[in-house]
Design a protein around this motif. Structure first.
Motif, PDB file in Angstrom:
ATOM      1  N   ASN A   1       0.845  -1.189   0.000  1.00 54.86           N
ATOM      2  CA  ASN A   1       0.000   0.000   0.000  1.00 54.86           C
ATOM      3  C   ASN A   1       0.883   1.242   0.000  1.00 54.86           C
ATOM      4  OD1 ASN A   1       0.682   0.836   2.647  1.00 54.86           O
ATOM      5  ND2 ASN A   1      -0.910  -0.454   3.539  1.00 54.86           N
ATOM      6  N   VAL A   2       0.262   2.378  -0.110  1.00 53.94           N
ATOM      7  CA  VAL A   2       0.976   3.650  -0.234  1.00 53.94           C
ATOM      8  C   VAL A   2       1.900   3.895   0.954  1.00 53.94           C
ATOM      9  CG1 VAL A   2       0.664   6.147  -0.354  1.00 53.94           C
ATOM     10  CG2 VAL A   2      -0.837   4.652  -1.650  1.00 53.94           C
ATOM     11  N   LEU A   3       1.439   3.632   2.155  1.00 50.58           N
ATOM     12  CA  LEU A   3       2.256   3.874   3.341  1.00 50.58           C
ATOM     13  C   LEU A   3       3.496   2.973   3.375  1.00 50.58           C
ATOM     14  CD1 LEU A   3      -0.477   4.435   6.058  1.00 50.58           C
ATOM     15  CD2 LEU A   3       0.927   6.144   4.895  1.00 50.58           C
ATOM     16  N   GLU A   4       3.344   1.722   2.941  1.00 48.87           N
ATOM     17  CA  GLU A   4       4.489   0.817   2.910  1.00 48.87           C
ATOM     18  C   GLU A   4       5.529   1.281   1.893  1.00 48.87           C
ATOM     19  OE1 GLU A   4       2.266  -2.702   2.083  1.00 48.87           O
ATOM     20  OE2 GLU A   4       2.393  -3.418   4.152  1.00 48.87           O
ATOM     21  N   VAL A   5       5.063   1.724   0.736  1.00 54.01           N
ATOM     22  CA  VAL A   5       5.973   2.232  -0.288  1.00 54.01           C
ATOM     23  C   VAL A   5       6.689   3.479   0.228  1.00 54.01           C
ATOM     24  CG1 VAL A   5       6.099   3.290  -2.589  1.00 54.01           C
ATOM     25  CG2 VAL A   5       4.676   1.266  -2.213  1.00 54.01           C
ATOM     26  N   PHE A   6       5.932   4.366   0.864  1.00 51.05           N
ATOM     27  CA  PHE A   6       6.507   5.597   1.410  1.00 51.05           C
ATOM     28  C   PHE A   6       7.542   5.275   2.498  1.00 51.05           C
ATOM     29  CE2 PHE A   6       6.347   9.286   4.331  1.00 51.05           C
ATOM     30  CZ  PHE A   6       6.821  10.251   3.450  1.00 51.05           C
ATOM     31  N   ALA A   7       7.208   4.352   3.391  1.00 52.47           N
ATOM     32  CA  ALA A   7       8.126   3.976   4.468  1.00 52.47           C
ATOM     33  C   ALA A   7       9.401   3.346   3.906  1.00 52.47           C
ATOM     34  CB  ALA A   7       7.436   3.014   5.436  1.00 52.47           C
TER      35      ALA A   7
ATOM     36  N   HIS B   1      -6.133   4.412 -11.957  1.00 53.16           N
ATOM     37  CA  HIS B   1      -5.466   4.371 -10.651  1.00 53.16           C
ATOM     38  C   HIS B   1      -5.394   5.778 -10.053  1.00 53.16           C
ATOM     39  CE1 HIS B   1      -4.190   0.305 -11.602  1.00 53.16           C
ATOM     40  NE2 HIS B   1      -3.785   0.756 -12.775  1.00 53.16           N
ATOM     41  N   PHE B   2      -6.341   6.623 -10.417  1.00 54.76           N
ATOM     42  CA  PHE B   2      -6.295   8.039 -10.032  1.00 54.76           C
ATOM     43  C   PHE B   2      -6.252   8.207  -8.517  1.00 54.76           C
ATOM     44  CE2 PHE B   2      -8.124  12.159  -9.002  1.00 54.76           C
ATOM     45  CZ  PHE B   2      -7.415  13.000  -9.858  1.00 54.76           C
ATOM     46  N   LEU B   3      -7.149   7.570  -7.793  1.00 53.48           N
ATOM     47  CA  LEU B   3      -7.197   7.728  -6.332  1.00 53.48           C
ATOM     48  C   LEU B   3      -5.938   7.159  -5.663  1.00 53.48           C
ATOM     49  CD1 LEU B   3     -10.958   7.059  -5.548  1.00 53.48           C
ATOM     50  CD2 LEU B   3      -9.752   9.250  -5.662  1.00 53.48           C
ATOM     51  N   GLN B   4      -5.442   6.056  -6.138  1.00 53.58           N
ATOM     52  CA  GLN B   4      -4.204   5.489  -5.592  1.00 53.58           C
ATOM     53  C   GLN B   4      -3.026   6.441  -5.830  1.00 53.58           C
ATOM     54  OE1 GLN B   4      -4.507   1.921  -7.935  1.00 53.58           O
ATOM     55  NE2 GLN B   4      -4.572   0.668  -6.087  1.00 53.58           N
TER      56      GLN B   4
END
Length: 193
Positions: free
Chosen positions: A7-13, A189-192
């Motif tokens: 998910n986005v948070l995992e990628v960011f982390a 994938h706009f919202l993602q």
């Protein structure tokens, strides 16, 4: 967990972890591009300030300075060193912005960052296309700065967010094709995004 299911948070982390584990290398790489812009503008303003402040005294001592065109030419000449530093640093910043995409891809594969020159050369050898891409970005941003277009601009910013990554990873594409490809990648994938 596979990379596709993060998910986005995992990628960011993960990105933060990789960035800070190589912080010293990135700081060294980005020092001149960032501080050079500040130093260049600072030099322009400093020299222009002292020139303007001392202009009345100079005009009294040197009668030729009473001509506006000569004053203007001197003002331009005074700003050139600072502008040269600024432009060089700004160009290096833009190139670094593109090269960091390649560095991060390499870092994800190998766990290390190395050969900054090779990543930088990846962008510099396509300088004309890169400048074209930045010009498209500039035109888009200029139109988006008009209040009437703010909502449309905000939507299109999301669709065009990947243009520099596309430029780096798909070297055969033209600047306009990079914009189209970014739109295709975000579509659905706009919202993602």
């Amino acid at each position: 967990m596979s990379k596709k299911n993060q998910n986005v948070l995992e990628v960011f982390a993960e990105s933060l972890k990789l960035y800070f584990s190589n912080f010293d290398k990135f700081i060294q790489y980005m020092t001149f591009p960032v501080l050079g812009q500040i130093a260049g503008l600072g030099l322009v303003f400093l020299l222009t300030y002292f020139y303007a402040k001392n202009m009345p005294i100079l005009m009294q001592k040197i009668p030729a300075l009473n001509d506006f065109s000569i004053l203007f030419i001197i003002a331009i000449l005074i700003t050139l060193p600072g502008l040269a530093i600024f432009v060089k640093a700004f160009w290096e910043y833009l190139v670094a912005y593109g090269a960091i995409n390649s560095m991060f891809e390499n870092m994800i594969k190998s766990g290390k960052v190395y050969d900054f020159d090779a990543h930088t050369e990846l962008i510099k050898r396509r300088s004309l296309q890169f400048i074209g891409l930045w010009m498209l970005f500039g035109i888009f941003s200029a139109v988006g700065s008009i209040p009437f277009f703010w909502v449309v601009y905000a939507v299109f910013v999301i669709y065009f967010v990947l243009v520099f990554q596309v430029f780096t990873f798909e070297p055969e594409l033209s600047p306009i094709s990079c914009v189209k490809r970014s739109l295709q990648l975000v579509k659905g994938h706009f919202l993602q995004t």
